[in-house]
Scaffold this motif. Sequence first.
Motif, PDB file in Angstrom:
ATOM      1  N   LYS A  28      -8.192 -10.253  -3.668  1.00 43.17           N
ATOM      2  CA  LYS A  28      -7.162 -11.275  -3.845  1.00 43.17           C
ATOM      3  C   LYS A  28      -6.426 -11.097  -5.167  1.00 43.17           C
ATOM      4  CE  LYS A  28      -9.257 -14.899  -1.021  1.00 43.17           C
ATOM      5  NZ  LYS A  28      -9.896 -16.239  -1.015  1.00 43.17           N
ATOM      6  N   ALA A  29      -7.114 -10.559  -6.161  1.00 43.36           N
ATOM      7  CA  ALA A  29      -6.505 -10.412  -7.477  1.00 43.36           C
ATOM      8  C   ALA A  29      -5.818  -9.068  -7.661  1.00 43.36           C
ATOM      9  CB  ALA A  29      -7.577 -10.596  -8.551  1.00 43.36           C
ATOM     10  N   ALA A  30      -6.045  -8.174  -6.687  1.00 42.27           N
ATOM     11  CA  ALA A  30      -5.505  -6.815  -6.831  1.00 42.27           C
ATOM     12  C   ALA A  30      -4.042  -6.751  -6.428  1.00 42.27           C
ATOM     13  CB  ALA A  30      -6.314  -5.854  -5.971  1.00 42.27           C
ATOM     14  N   THR A  31      -3.388  -5.694  -6.836  1.00 44.41           N
ATOM     15  CA  THR A  31      -2.039  -5.420  -6.355  1.00 44.41           C
ATOM     16  C   THR A  31      -2.093  -4.261  -5.379  1.00 44.41           C
ATOM     17  OG1 THR A  31      -1.711  -3.993  -8.237  1.00 44.41           O
ATOM     18  CG2 THR A  31      -0.872  -6.242  -8.429  1.00 44.41           C
ATOM     19  N   ALA A  32      -1.081  -4.162  -4.525  1.00 42.94           N
ATOM     20  CA  ALA A  32      -1.077  -3.126  -3.515  1.00 42.94           C
ATOM     21  C   ALA A  32      -0.914  -1.753  -4.154  1.00 42.94           C
ATOM     22  CB  ALA A  32       0.056  -3.369  -2.524  1.00 42.94           C
ATOM     23  N   PHE A  33      -1.351  -0.735  -3.411  1.00 35.73           N
ATOM     24  CA  PHE A  33      -1.294   0.654  -3.884  1.00 35.73           C
ATOM     25  C   PHE A  33       0.143   1.084  -4.166  1.00 35.73           C
ATOM     26  CE2 PHE A  33      -0.682   5.117  -2.656  1.00 35.73           C
ATOM     27  CZ  PHE A  33      -1.476   5.711  -3.632  1.00 35.73           C
ATOM     28  N   SER A  34       0.404   1.529  -5.390  1.00 36.23           N
ATOM     29  CA  SER A  34       1.697   2.056  -5.851  1.00 36.23           C
ATOM     30  C   SER A  34       2.878   1.182  -5.443  1.00 36.23           C
ATOM     31  CB  SER A  34       1.921   3.474  -5.321  1.00 36.23           C
ATOM     32  OG  SER A  34       2.064   3.476  -3.928  1.00 36.23           O
ATOM     33  N   TYR A  77      -8.127   5.298   9.241  1.00 35.72           N
ATOM     34  CA  TYR A  77      -8.292   6.558   8.522  1.00 35.72           C
ATOM     35  C   TYR A  77      -6.977   7.120   7.991  1.00 35.72           C
ATOM     36  CZ  TYR A  77     -13.165   6.866  10.058  1.00 35.72           C
ATOM     37  OH  TYR A  77     -14.505   6.647  10.262  1.00 35.72           O
ATOM     38  N   GLU A  78      -5.848   6.625   8.487  1.00 37.54           N
ATOM     39  CA  GLU A  78      -4.568   7.046   7.918  1.00 37.54           C
ATOM     40  C   GLU A  78      -4.473   6.686   6.436  1.00 37.54           C
ATOM     41  OE1 GLU A  78      -3.704   6.914  12.299  1.00 37.54           O
ATOM     42  OE2 GLU A  78      -4.961   5.829  10.894  1.00 37.54           O
ATOM     43  N   PHE A  79      -5.247   5.680   6.028  1.00 35.47           N
ATOM     44  CA  PHE A  79      -5.276   5.276   4.628  1.00 35.47           C
ATOM     45  C   PHE A  79      -6.558   5.710   3.927  1.00 35.47           C
ATOM     46  CE2 PHE A  79      -2.235   2.342   6.520  1.00 35.47           C
ATOM     47  CZ  PHE A  79      -1.174   2.454   5.629  1.00 35.47           C
ATOM     48  N   SER A  80      -7.702   5.519   4.593  1.00 33.97           N
ATOM     49  CA  SER A  80      -8.974   5.811   3.951  1.00 33.97           C
ATOM     50  C   SER A  80     -10.090   5.784   4.981  1.00 33.97           C
ATOM     51  CB  SER A  80      -9.267   4.767   2.857  1.00 33.97           C
ATOM     52  OG  SER A  80     -10.572   4.921   2.333  1.00 33.97           O
ATOM     53  N   VAL A  88      -6.069  -2.961   0.782  1.00 38.91           N
ATOM     54  CA  VAL A  88      -5.164  -2.819  -0.356  1.00 38.91           C
ATOM     55  C   VAL A  88      -4.102  -1.758  -0.081  1.00 38.91           C
ATOM     56  CG1 VAL A  88      -5.009  -2.204  -2.796  1.00 38.91           C
ATOM     57  CG2 VAL A  88      -6.935  -3.577  -1.979  1.00 38.91           C
ATOM     58  N   LEU A  89      -4.529  -0.588   0.363  1.00 38.46           N
ATOM     59  CA  LEU A  89      -3.622   0.555   0.474  1.00 38.46           C
ATOM     60  C   LEU A  89      -2.505   0.338   1.489  1.00 38.46           C
ATOM     61  CD1 LEU A  89      -6.241   3.469   0.388  1.00 38.46           C
ATOM     62  CD2 LEU A  89      -4.868   2.571  -1.505  1.00 38.46           C
ATOM     63  N   ALA A  90      -2.782  -0.360   2.564  1.00 40.60           N
ATOM     64  CA  ALA A  90      -1.787  -0.516   3.630  1.00 40.60           C
ATOM     65  C   ALA A  90      -0.617  -1.406   3.235  1.00 40.60           C
ATOM     66  CB  ALA A  90      -2.455  -1.076   4.888  1.00 40.60           C
ATOM     67  N   ILE A 173       2.697   7.416   1.907  1.00 33.03           N
ATOM     68  CA  ILE A 173       2.121   6.085   1.835  1.00 33.03           C
ATOM     69  C   ILE A 173       0.740   6.052   2.485  1.00 33.03           C
ATOM     70  CG2 ILE A 173       2.391   3.661   2.504  1.00 33.03           C
ATOM     71  CD1 ILE A 173       4.393   4.636   0.398  1.00 33.03           C
ATOM     72  N   MET A 174       0.628   6.689   3.662  1.00 38.32           N
ATOM     73  CA  MET A 174      -0.648   6.723   4.386  1.00 38.32           C
ATOM     74  C   MET A 174      -1.457   7.899   3.837  1.00 38.32           C
ATOM     75  SD  MET A 174       1.034   5.867   8.121  1.00 38.32           S
ATOM     76  CE  MET A 174      -0.211   4.866   8.925  1.00 38.32           C
ATOM     77  N   THR A 175      -2.061   7.663   2.692  1.00 37.40           N
ATOM     78  CA  THR A 175      -2.637   8.754   1.904  1.00 37.40           C
ATOM     79  C   THR A 175      -3.805   9.451   2.598  1.00 37.40           C
ATOM     80  OG1 THR A 175      -3.969   7.084   0.741  1.00 37.40           O
ATOM     81  CG2 THR A 175      -1.907   7.769  -0.276  1.00 37.40           C
ATOM     82  N   GLY A 176      -4.445   8.779   3.543  1.00 38.81           N
ATOM     83  CA  GLY A 176      -5.524   9.427   4.284  1.00 38.81           C
ATOM     84  C   GLY A 176      -5.039  10.582   5.137  1.00 38.81           C
TER      85      GLY A 176
END
Length: 314
Positions: A28-34, A77-80, A88-90, A173-176
């Motif tokens: 909840k406190a995190a920001t999205a990836f990049s 898995y497209e992300f992780s 977070v990543l999506a 964006i989909m780093t996986g």
Amino acid sequence: MLIKTKANILSSEVTDRAVFESRREFIKAATAFSAGFLLPSLGQAETGKYADVPVGPYSAKLEVTDREDVMSYTNYYEFSTNKQDSTVLAQALKIKPWSVEVVGEVEKPGVYDLEDILKDNPVEERIYRFRCVEAWSMVVPWIGFPLGDMLKRFKPTSKAKFVEFTTLYNPEIMTGQRSGVLDWPYVEGLRIDEAMHPLAIMATGMYGDELPKQNGAPLRLIVPWKYGFKSIKAIVKIRFMEHMPETAWHKSAPNENGFYANVNPEVSHPRWSQRRERVLGSSIFTPKRDTEKFNGYGAEVAGLYSGMDLKRYF
């Protein structure tokens, strides 16, 4: 017609709200990836875009898994390969505008905007069991529309025996997708009569609101009698084919992930049994649940496989 629920999930099997609590506070406190977006709330939705949609005729009367856990435990898995990271990543993925390319053995191929697809396909709620080949399960109130209704609008020809679905390919964006875990982009498929079955839906939301990005927004396949790897996310292409498509997980591990992927406790995964399943969010002291053939939807779908050896065509 309502789904028969002779072995409904017990209240003791429903998600323990304390599961993942410390991790959830971090997210909840995190920001999205990049990106500069804050994550959406993971709390139980009281109102949302689909809060007032009708309940579909095939929705099962089951107690649903807690929304927070469904949003926080995904195979994307497209992300992780980590089940929590995509939460977070999506968030960096842009899902508007969105379109779907339709090709192959159809009379009406083309590129269709998702907004136009939704205008022609009114959504409803479907509460379905969801079973993973990893031997865990949950119950989700999906929002979506019958897959077959959409496919018929494209007018498949007599040569269309299978339907292939393809996920967005965007490794930036989909780093996986930069990894060699699978042969990207992700591809899944159904036999045409499976795709036309009224239980199969295209999901655009869940829990009365839009589908979260980590759960496959904006368009995801749900086939409740099959293992979860059939539930392809972020769909951008649909191909009607005469021959069986080569799907991502079948290509990667054909001895573990058969094309048909019907939930069958009689067929063990090469590395573990499928006879029982862990209900997502349940206590470690809660006994595992017995897995039902076709995930409990045998009365509706067993006829699709009449005469087939489901230990061979798994």
